[in-house]
Enzyme design. Sequence first.
Site, PDB file in Angstrom:
ATOM      1  N   TYR A  16      14.190 -25.675  35.292  1.00 47.50           N
ATOM      2  CA  TYR A  16      15.216 -25.651  34.233  1.00 47.50           C
ATOM      3  C   TYR A  16      14.603 -25.923  32.856  1.00 47.50           C
ATOM      4  O   TYR A  16      15.163 -26.682  32.068  1.00 47.50           O
ATOM      5  CB  TYR A  16      16.291 -26.714  34.481  1.00 47.50           C
ATOM      6  CG  TYR A  16      16.976 -26.620  35.818  1.00 47.50           C
ATOM      7  CD1 TYR A  16      17.703 -25.490  36.170  1.00 47.50           C
ATOM      8  CD2 TYR A  16      16.909 -27.669  36.730  1.00 47.50           C
ATOM      9  CE1 TYR A  16      18.339 -25.405  37.387  1.00 47.50           C
ATOM     10  CE2 TYR A  16      17.539 -27.584  37.959  1.00 47.50           C
ATOM     11  CZ  TYR A  16      18.259 -26.448  38.276  1.00 47.50           C
ATOM     12  OH  TYR A  16      18.888 -26.380  39.485  1.00 47.50           O
ATOM     13  N   TYR A 143      29.006 -27.235  42.317  1.00 46.53           N
ATOM     14  CA  TYR A 143      27.577 -26.886  42.319  1.00 46.53           C
ATOM     15  C   TYR A 143      27.071 -27.017  43.754  1.00 46.53           C
ATOM     16  O   TYR A 143      27.242 -28.071  44.372  1.00 46.53           O
ATOM     17  CB  TYR A 143      26.768 -27.799  41.392  1.00 46.53           C
ATOM     18  CG  TYR A 143      25.287 -27.549  41.511  1.00 46.53           C
ATOM     19  CD1 TYR A 143      24.690 -26.510  40.804  1.00 46.53           C
ATOM     20  CD2 TYR A 143      24.499 -28.292  42.380  1.00 46.53           C
ATOM     21  CE1 TYR A 143      23.339 -26.235  40.955  1.00 46.53           C
ATOM     22  CE2 TYR A 143      23.140 -28.020  42.537  1.00 46.53           C
ATOM     23  CZ  TYR A 143      22.573 -26.993  41.820  1.00 46.53           C
ATOM     24  OH  TYR A 143      21.236 -26.715  41.979  1.00 46.53           O
ATOM     25  N   ASP A 237      30.067 -30.114  51.147  1.00 40.64           N
ATOM     26  CA  ASP A 237      28.700 -30.227  50.645  1.00 40.64           C
ATOM     27  C   ASP A 237      28.521 -31.673  50.197  1.00 40.64           C
ATOM     28  O   ASP A 237      28.912 -32.057  49.107  1.00 40.64           O
ATOM     29  CB  ASP A 237      28.505 -29.243  49.478  1.00 40.64           C
ATOM     30  CG  ASP A 237      27.118 -29.358  48.854  1.00 40.64           C
ATOM     31  OD1 ASP A 237      26.373 -30.302  49.203  1.00 40.64           O
ATOM     32  OD2 ASP A 237      26.790 -28.505  48.007  1.00 40.64           O
ATOM     33  N   LYS A 266      19.858 -34.627  49.820  1.00 32.64           N
ATOM     34  CA  LYS A 266      19.180 -35.456  48.816  1.00 32.64           C
ATOM     35  C   LYS A 266      18.638 -36.812  49.296  1.00 32.64           C
ATOM     36  O   LYS A 266      17.440 -37.013  49.290  1.00 32.64           O
ATOM     37  CB  LYS A 266      20.099 -35.647  47.615  1.00 32.64           C
ATOM     38  CG  LYS A 266      20.273 -34.330  46.842  1.00 32.64           C
ATOM     39  CD  LYS A 266      20.175 -34.517  45.369  1.00 32.64           C
ATOM     40  CE  LYS A 266      19.953 -33.221  44.634  1.00 32.64           C
ATOM     41  NZ  LYS A 266      21.103 -32.323  44.589  1.00 32.64           N
TER      42      LYS A 266
HETATM   43  C1  LIG Z   1      21.231 -30.880  44.644  1.00 35.86           C
HETATM   44  C2  LIG Z   1      22.403 -30.256  45.309  1.00 35.86           C
HETATM   45  C3  LIG Z   1      22.253 -29.083  46.072  1.00 35.86           C
HETATM   46  C4  LIG Z   1      20.945 -28.358  46.184  1.00 35.86           C
HETATM   47  O1  LIG Z   1      19.949 -29.111  46.791  1.00 35.86           O
HETATM   48  P1  LIG Z   1      18.412 -28.713  46.588  1.00 35.86           P
HETATM   49  O2  LIG Z   1      17.685 -29.657  47.489  1.00 35.86           O
HETATM   50  O3  LIG Z   1      18.106 -28.911  45.142  1.00 35.86           O
HETATM   51  O4  LIG Z   1      18.266 -27.296  46.994  1.00 35.86           O
HETATM   52  C5  LIG Z   1      23.369 -28.582  46.717  1.00 35.86           C
HETATM   53  N1  LIG Z   1      24.567 -29.196  46.615  1.00 35.86           N
HETATM   54  C6  LIG Z   1      24.742 -30.316  45.900  1.00 35.86           C
HETATM   55  C7  LIG Z   1      26.086 -30.957  45.862  1.00 35.86           C
HETATM   56  C8  LIG Z   1      23.663 -30.888  45.214  1.00 35.86           C
HETATM   57  O5  LIG Z   1      23.846 -31.996  44.488  1.00 35.86           O
END
Ligand SMILES: *Cc1c(COP(=O)(O)O)cnc(C)c1O
Length: 423
Positions: A16, A143, A237, A266
């Site tokens: 980014y 996101y 997610d 994460k």
């Molecule tokens: C960071 C994130 C992703 C993507 O994860 P990466 O390991 O960066 O590919 C997907 N969904 C959410 C909610 C995130 O915070």
Amino acid sequence: MPDWLIRGAAHIWRPYTQHALAEPALPVVATEGCRIILADGRELIDGIASWWTACHGYNHPQIRAAVSAQLARMPHVMFGGLAHEPGYGLAARLAALVPALPHVFFSDSGSVGVEVAMKMALQMWLNRGETGRVKFLSFLGGYHGDTLGAMSVCDPEEGMHGLFGPALAAQHVVALPREAASEAALDDVLARHGREIAGIIVEPLVQGAGGMVFHEPAVLRRIRAAADAHGVPLIFDEVFTGFGRTGHFFVGPELGVLPDIMVVSKALTGGTMGLAATLASPAIFAAFHQDRAEAALMHGPTFMANPLACAAANASLDIFAATDWRAAVARIAAGLRTGLAPLGGHEGVRDVRVLGAIGVVELAGRPDLAALKREFLARGVWVRPFRSVVYLTPAFTIDPESQAKLTGAVVDVVRDYGKKRLF
Ligand SMILES: *Cc1c(COP(=O)(O)O)cnc(C)c1O
């Protein structure tokens, strides 16, 4: 500047980052606890735990020991046709934490974990002989990652991806059902297009990278009810929210709103290395469990269930089990509330909000982010505002004094922003 930084800078393509404008990245030589140690000896207090991954702080001795032991035995072996204890053990532990989602698929990052969740939903319908279910329903402000499939379910205006719109699969994107009008709009899209929708995807309670925007559990209950009414699988997610960040270990399961598929990543390895898990319900798994080879889930990352990453994740779960992380998150929440309170109603501040170990100051207008980042650095803290949001998501192990320095720096910098409009 260290020699390696100068030699590599002409070749590294940063995340980014507009290379024509950006200042050089800061050379880091070590991390410890909630501190980042720079090549020139400066120490920064980390306000964001490396994109929310390092929940127990950096270099946790237990995780380090587990990874070292695994490294000596077997750093990696392919997962196709072969099995290993770190991976199988981790799957069983995750399933025990979320008994409603007992089938666990490993991949290497959150984005890929989301892709896998989307493929599970798509292929579930194909395996059942329904070929028209090819779209997803997602939410404004969401996101879900940077790969093409994940981008297609992000907010279409999302700063990071708006550009790619025409190249992405067209999905249905609606407002979160926070009140009657948006609830009616969600019902309307499902009534009109429900038969082409393979799944619904949402970040429960917090839309993270979309702006750290919170919503009420009732919103999730409405989405669950809408998904049930139309027989569409629901994907949570929890890549950002998973592992205690909001005060719930996992949001959906703890609130009693169960998804059909859930993605975590994460903080899964305590910030040690990349790993994601996509968890599915028995009903999803059953759609793949047939005597036809071609009904198998068609996915398999090369480094699937990497033993080092699984060992780190197992150690991280041990730490969660052995510590009162809920009390730690509650203490951080209280510290964030009092620490950021002076900014409530301050000029240049649109909103101050806290949920679990997430503290957010939303600024009015569009600040000069590079200038804000310089101000934070000058105060010895690592805080990375994006768009109009300054946020803190420290490690759960941060000491009160360091946390006070973080909130103090945010108050200082944002006060200046409001007063002088310097940034
Ligand atoms: C960071 C994130 C992703 C993507 O994860 P990466 O390991 O960066 O590919 C997907 N969904 C959410 C909610 C995130 O915070």
